[in-house]
Every structure is written in C-alpha cells, then in structure tokens.
Enzyme design. Structure first.
Site, PDB file in Angstrom:
ATOM      1  N   ASP A   1      -8.823   3.747  -3.212  1.00 21.62           N
ATOM      2  CA  ASP A   1      -9.928   4.040  -2.294  1.00 21.62           C
ATOM      3  C   ASP A   1     -11.121   4.619  -3.037  1.00 21.62           C
ATOM      4  O   ASP A   1     -11.115   5.776  -3.465  1.00 21.62           O
ATOM      5  CB  ASP A   1      -9.455   5.016  -1.219  1.00 21.62           C
ATOM      6  CG  ASP A   1      -8.337   4.440  -0.376  1.00 21.62           C
ATOM      7  OD1 ASP A   1      -8.110   3.218  -0.462  1.00 21.62           O
ATOM      8  OD2 ASP A   1      -7.680   5.199   0.348  1.00 21.62           O
TER       9      ASP A   1
ATOM     10  N   GLU B   1       2.761   6.937  -2.677  1.00 22.11           N
ATOM     11  CA  GLU B   1       2.493   8.080  -3.543  1.00 22.11           C
ATOM     12  C   GLU B   1       2.989   9.401  -2.954  1.00 22.11           C
ATOM     13  O   GLU B   1       3.499  10.251  -3.695  1.00 22.11           O
ATOM     14  CB  GLU B   1       0.982   8.214  -3.816  1.00 22.11           C
ATOM     15  CG  GLU B   1       0.332   6.984  -4.418  1.00 22.11           C
ATOM     16  CD  GLU B   1      -0.241   6.066  -3.354  1.00 22.11           C
ATOM     17  OE1 GLU B   1      -0.717   4.982  -3.729  1.00 22.11           O
ATOM     18  OE2 GLU B   1      -0.196   6.433  -2.155  1.00 22.11           O
TER      19      GLU B   1
ATOM     20  N   ASP C   1       0.835  -1.199   0.000  1.00 18.91           N
ATOM     21  CA  ASP C   1       0.000   0.000   0.000  1.00 18.91           C
ATOM     22  C   ASP C   1       0.876   1.257   0.000  1.00 18.91           C
ATOM     23  O   ASP C   1       2.058   1.229   0.327  1.00 18.91           O
ATOM     24  CB  ASP C   1      -0.896  -0.017   1.235  1.00 18.91           C
ATOM     25  CG  ASP C   1      -2.183   0.763   1.052  1.00 18.91           C
ATOM     26  OD1 ASP C   1      -2.319   1.462   0.030  1.00 18.91           O
ATOM     27  OD2 ASP C   1      -3.062   0.678   1.932  1.00 18.91           O
TER      28      ASP C   1
END
Length: 742
Positions: A485, A422, A419
């Site tokens: 998400d 970014e 995960d």
C-alpha cells in the site's frame, strides 16, 4: 537490537559473554566445531562456573559456509525452519596447519587460529579477507527482562555497503540503519516491511558476499549503527545460525543464495501483460467490469488480466470464497464472457475467516483455525469482525483451503492475489507445535505455498502465478510479489522503487507495484509518470483503493501513454522473457539495481532511482510533473530505445521528457530481440522478429525463448568494425530475422 552504551559500556541490565579464546577443536573431513571460553583461562579454576560457546562450521553448498553458535544446546527446537537445499554440511573440506584450522568450500574459506584471541575470518579464493567475527563477534547476551539473545558481529570493510534485507522502503544502502525482521502491514512509507528476508548483500572495493541468518523469527540488525564498523545480528534464542555466501560478484552471490533457498518459478507469459482491477473499496458489478473492459478495447489498449478485488465476496464474510449473489448472480457466465475476450481472471483472497462466514463454523469444528494456549480459537475484530486465522501447519486445513479455491478455478478463475498474511499473533499455539515467534514471519510462506501448489496442480507447472504481498526467505519460489500500500504521490513512487530494488537483492526475481499509487487518487501527472515506470517493470497492474484506475479517468493523454507503453512491453517480450528465464534458472532478478550489472563502477552502488530491466535496458523513471530527470549512464555509448539518440558515458545526465517518454537506454554492445506483435504478451515472438543492434555490438550471441523459457532460436551477430556491416547467422542455419542498426 542494541546492547551497548557507546563503545565502552553496556546498557543497564545487559550482560554480554563474548567468545574469547578457543579451548578445544573437534574436526572431521568436512566440518569443525570450536569450543570458546568467554574469558581468558589462566588456570584450571577458571574453567569452573563459566560458560562455553559452541561454534559449528560447515558447508551446505559450494561457496557457502555456515556457522552455528550455541549456548545451551538443550533448548527444544519446535520450528518452523527455512527449507534449504544442498547437501547438509558435506560440501566443505577441513585442513589443519599447526594451530590454524580451516574449512574451505569452493571460493570461500573460514579460518580459526586456536592460539590467538577468538576470530573467525572468512577469505576468498585469492586469500583476501572477506569479513571476520573478531572481538565481540560471537556472543550470548542477557537483558534486564531476563531474555537470552545470541549475537554475532561481522566486520564491515572500508567502503563496504550493505543491501537487501527484504522489501525495505528506507534508504537503499542499509549502512547506519537498525532493521528488525518482523512482518507488518505498515505501508510503503515506514520502516516496517511486508517482506522481511534475513539476507544481506555486501559490496566493497574487494568484491561481493552475502550473509543469510537462518532464523525465521525476529532478527535484529544493527548495520554500522551500534558499532559503526560492523554489522550485528541477534535473535532471542539459544542458537544462532548464519551463512556467509561467496561472490566475487553480486550476481554470483544471488546465484548461490537462491540455490540454497529456492529459485523463482517462471511465471506464464500472459502474466507480463497489463492487469486491471476493480480497485479496493469501489462500487462495482458485472456492468462496471464490462464497461472497463469495453473501455480498454475501445481505446485500443491491450488488456491481459482482469482482477476482482475483495468486494467480489459479501461484506463481513471475507474470506468465504463465494461470489456476492446480489452483485454477481451469474459468476460462471460472467467469467466465461471475460475469458471469451481473451482475458485471464484473478480474484483477491486472504487467509482470514470472518465469524459471519459460513466457513468459520466449518473450520472451527474441524480444528482448522489457530487456537490460543487455552484451546479457544484466536479471534479479533481488526480487518474482519470476529475473524480467525487458517492454521496452515495442519495438513487437513491446507487441503480444506485448497478445496475452496479449486471451486473458483473450476468456475474459470486463473490466479489469486494472496493479500495479507503479516499480522500473525504470537499468543497462540499451532497444530504442529511450531514456536509462535518463529511462525510470525514464516506464516506467509506456508500461505503462499499452499495456494501456489494448488495452481501448479490444477493449471500446470508453467501456468501458476500469484500476486502476493507478504513473504520471507524462500518466498521467491512463488511469484509474483507486489509492493503493498503506497500513496498516490511521486514520493511514494520513489519509495516503492527502493523497496523493489531491495527485494531484488534479497533473491526475488519478479516484483510489481500499484500503478498510480494505492491510497488516494493520483494527480494525472503522477499517474502518467507511474504508467511508464509500471509498464517497464516485471509485472504491471492498475490498482487503487477508493477510486478507479482506468486510464480515461486521468485524461486522454493518460490513455495514450497507457496504450504506448503496454504495446511497447509486448514487443519487448522476447527480450523480457529471456531475462525472466534467467531469473528462474539462475536467480538473477528481472529488475536489477545498477550495481548488479556494473559492480565495478562505484557510482552505481547508491543508485535507487533507476534500474536495469534485464541485462541490457536502463530505465530511469521520471519523478516530476515537468519531466526533469537526473540519472547516470555507465561507460560506453548508450542508445535511447524510443528515439535512437546516442549518448556517451560514464556520466550524469539531466534530461526533460514528456509523458510519452523517459530515459530508456540500450546498453552498449547489446542486441535486443524485439517482437512484432504488440497486441498480447504471449504471442508468436519469432514471427516478425527484429534484432536491434546497438552501438558497440561486434560479436554477440542472442537467444530468443519460447513460452516455457527454453531457447527457441539462437543468432550470432558479428561486425568487424564499429562502422562495418552487421552479419547475422542462425545457429540452426534457418531464416535470419530483420536487423535494425542504430
């Protein structure tokens, strides 16, 4: 980035210098370099106090032509750079005919007429112009803040549509959009993207081509926006390199592009089954996990992977890669018990080290965390208190990080959800001296590569799989990626599909999404419709944020729908894994926008609410509670997989489906291999194999893969006429599977 004020004027403080005329050409056998003045040169005095732009034209691979534009060549180039395969500029051939110099590579050529105003024109094998960089097509630009930009513009033909540029949730066709390549954690409801890929696929009535901008940092695109007949791309640098990739079909473009930037690894067959997670901020322990696994078994829903999301670790200590002892006092025993039930195990990780973690002091002491220019460790409180960032440009830090993950593999973990990655700062210095702006997007590539290579080493080449959120060009080599998400709504379901289809046209072979949506708790209707979509995707995961995603939370019918489509996907595995092997071998994605299979049908070019799953299955997810769905069937007689109903195309259809159904049509002339084992995705596909022969199948070869993606069996299916009997022969003269005709 926009530089002009309408067609005639420049924006305040902006000065553009455009390549205007050729002043010199230097050519070798396989490349040429052109020197362009930025104004008309009428006499010798005009050569003084005036720049030259340098354009190097070369070919790194058949059917790919590179153009490197340079203003000042003396700028330091600290990297990082995309790792490209192929010969470095040796695949082309140069010829000169009077004033014209031409570089040809396979089915693509670039021409420059030195006696005419500056124009780089690209042509296909038939001599037709694909695109050109003409007036204003090659430039450097300075802005009011003193920044220096290199800019290029390529002409868009009449009817030309642009796709790709990573996993973008904005409209599928990118014409008219401004797009920035800049990794961001923006969810699926904004113009930001987790996966920024500076590659665009272009389709027009004349055919397809691609454009890859070889710059890992921020690339600003204006796609028929600033100049409505052109695609502009610019970087804040002294050099800009781009590649034009030949077609003539979209599949040809993707094959060439992925040969250049890397083909996806083949995920293990078990990863195509259903994944169930603990969800994000929910309360769970071994008892909760066991209740989920028991609940799936009691309801006869096959489960392949169980995933532990972030709170398997202690709060404020992500990532320390240590099980919370208060919640999981016996992690090795728990994992062994889950594996005894036939489950694979995934755990959540990220590349951030919280200050409270014992690993923070260890990493800081050894220099494994990214530092600011003054030598201080870069830290902030966003996400984890006082967190630092692992510096994957340091080989020792990579080995250290892999060592922490290996402990988990030794405990019984099979794979990782990588995960984040970014939000990477630019006010830092990297161990290897990389440019912080270029590293912002590229960091995720290093992060996923470090984890994937550990899995290949410890679990074997064919057993490595991630569930990764962020990526850039080349990241397709480390599957699988999921869509980030999204909200628990029909709208978010549709925007997730748009993102996945854009990513597939950016070279990514495998993609997934959170069934039911991540944020919020879905209405049962949303959950049930999303189940069918999710289980007819490359990879399938039940995951949410603050609420569980076990199907019985959404009613008995949701349980039935989960069971039905999970078992259907297992039976489809001989077909799906063959398509997966094609993605690995040729770079053609498993989930395919309609235009990829039907590029000559203009209606398919804007379709973003349906797709092909492999070459022969059309899937149209239902985005309404009442089951109304509108979709398009190309030419031929299509057969509904679940009902056997035949429908003729081309044409639009409106249908109404219950939660146990959706438009799922077999392509005209296809033969679909269907397994008998619906209990698991990695069973014996040859045992009890059935060949489903669709309408129009007359002379077709069908291959069935093994679990390494190699051909295990080949069958030839023939029929003399539409109404005649079907004949099936095995290539090795062996047994013939059951044949079922519609």
């Amino acid at each position: 980035m926009k530089f002009t004020d309408g067609f005639w004027l420049m924006r305040d403080g902006v000065k553009a210098s455009y390549a205007t005329e050729v002043r010199d050409i230097r050519a070798s056998a396989d490349r040429f370099t052109a020197y362009a003045a930025v104004k008309r040169v009428e006499h010798r005095g005009d050569t003084l106090n005036s720049p030259l732009l340098t354009a190097d034209c070369f070919s790194p691979a058949e059917g790919v032509i590179g153009v490197r534009l340079t203003h000042f060549a003396g700028k330091r180039q600290p990297g990082p750079d995309f790792a490209l395969s192929g010969a470095p500029a040796s695949a082309g051939q140069v010829r000169r005919d009077g004033a014209v110099v031409e570089l040809t590579s396979g089915a693509l050529s670039v021409r420059l007429d030195t006696a005419a105003p500056w124009t780089l024109s690209f042509h296909d094998a038939e001599g037709r112009e694909v695109t050109q960089a003409g007036r204003r097509g090659t430039a450097f630009v300075t802005t009011a803040d003193g920044a220096h930009h290199m800019s290029a513009q390529l002409a868009l033909g009449v009817g030309e549509q642009v796709y790709g540029l990573g996993e973008r949730f904005t409209p599928f066709v990118k014409n008219g959009q401004t797009v920035d390549m800049w990794q961001a954690d923006g969810g699926t409801s904004s113009e930001q993207a987790y996966k920024n890929v500076p590659f665009s696929l272009h389709l027009s009535p004349a055919g397809a081509y691609g454009v890859f901008v070889d710059h890992p940092g921020r690339v600003g695109y204006e796609i028929g926006s600033e100049s409505v007949g052109r695609m502009q791309f610019s970087v804040r640098d002294q050099t800009l390199t781009y590649y034009v990739v030949a077609g003539p079909t979209p599949k040809d473009v993707l094959r060439r592009y992925t040969a250049l930037t890397g083909r996806p690894a083949l995920p293990p067959a078990w990863s195509f089954g259903l994944w169930l997670t603990t969800s994000f901020t929910t309360q769970y322990d071994e008892g909760t996990v066991a209740s989920f696994v028991d609940g799936m078994a009691e309801r006869d829903i096959p489960l392949s992977v169980f995933h532990f999301d972030c709170f398997w670790m202690r709060e404020y200590q992500w990532s320390d890669f240590t099980w919370d002892p208060d919640v999981f006092p016996d992690p090795e025993g728990m994992l062994a018990r889950l594996r005894e039930r036939g489950l694979r195990i995934s755990v959540w990780i990220n590349p951030y080290i919280a200050q409270k973690s014992a690993l923070f002091e260890e990493a800081a002491r050894h220099g494994y965390l990214v530092r600011r220019p003054d030598g201080d460790i870069w830290q902030w409180d966003l996400w984890q208190a006082g967190m630092g960032l692992v510096d994957f440009t340091n080989p020792d830090a990579c080995a250290w990080f892999q060592g922490k993950l290996k402990v988990l593999l030794d405990q019984g973990v099979d794979c990782f959800k990588t995960d984040f990655g970014e939000r990477v700062p630019t006010d830092v210095r990297w161990h290897d001296g990389s440019d912080p702006e270029r590293m912002h997007n590229y960091y995720t590539h290093l992060y996923n590569q470090v984890v994937f290579e550990l899995l290949q080493k410890e679990r074997g080449i064919g057993e490595a799989v991630l569930f990764a959120r962020s990526a850039t060009a080349g990241g397709q080599q480390f599957p699988v990626h999921w869509g980030g998400d999204c909200w628990a709504s029909f709208g978010a379901m549709a925007e997730s599909l748009r993102g996945g289809l854009s990513l597939s046209l950016s070279g990514f072979g495998f993609w997934s999404h959170d069934i039911g949506g991540f944020e919020g708790t879905p209405d049962p209707a949303v959950f049930k419709r999303w189940l069918a979509f999710g289980l007819l995707s490359s990879h399938s995961r039940l995951h949410g944020s603050g609420s569980y995603r076990v199907p019985w939370e959404f009613g008995d019918e949701a349980v039935d729908v989960t069971r039905q489509f999970t078992r259907l996907k297992h039976r489809l595995m001989p077909y799906l894994y063959g398509a997966a092997a094609e993605a690995h071998r040729d770079g053609v994605p498993l989930m395919r926008p309609m235009l990829l299979e039907f590029p000559d049908d203009p209606t398919t070019r804007a379709l973003d609410r349906q797709y092909m799953l492999g070459p022969d299955l059309l899937v149209a997810p239902v985005f309404t509670e009442d089951g109304d769905v509108e979709f398009y069937l190309p030419e031929g007689t299509w057969t509904h997989l679940l009902t056997g109903e035949r429908v003729r195309g081309p044409g639009w259809r409106r249908e109404k489906h219950g939660f146990d159904s959706l438009p799922l049509y077999v392509r005209p002339g296809a033969v679909l291999p269907l397994g008998a084992d619906d209990e698991r995705p990695d069973g014996d596909w040859a045992d009890g194999l059935t060949l489903l022969v669709a309408a129009g199948a007359q002379d077709t070869t069908v291959t069935v893969p093994d679990r390494e993606g190699r051909t295990a069996a080949t069958y030839r299916v023939t029929r003399e006429a539409d109404s005649g009997p079907v004949t099936v022969t095995a290539a090795d003269g062996g047994a013939v599977p059951e044949v079922r005709e519609w």
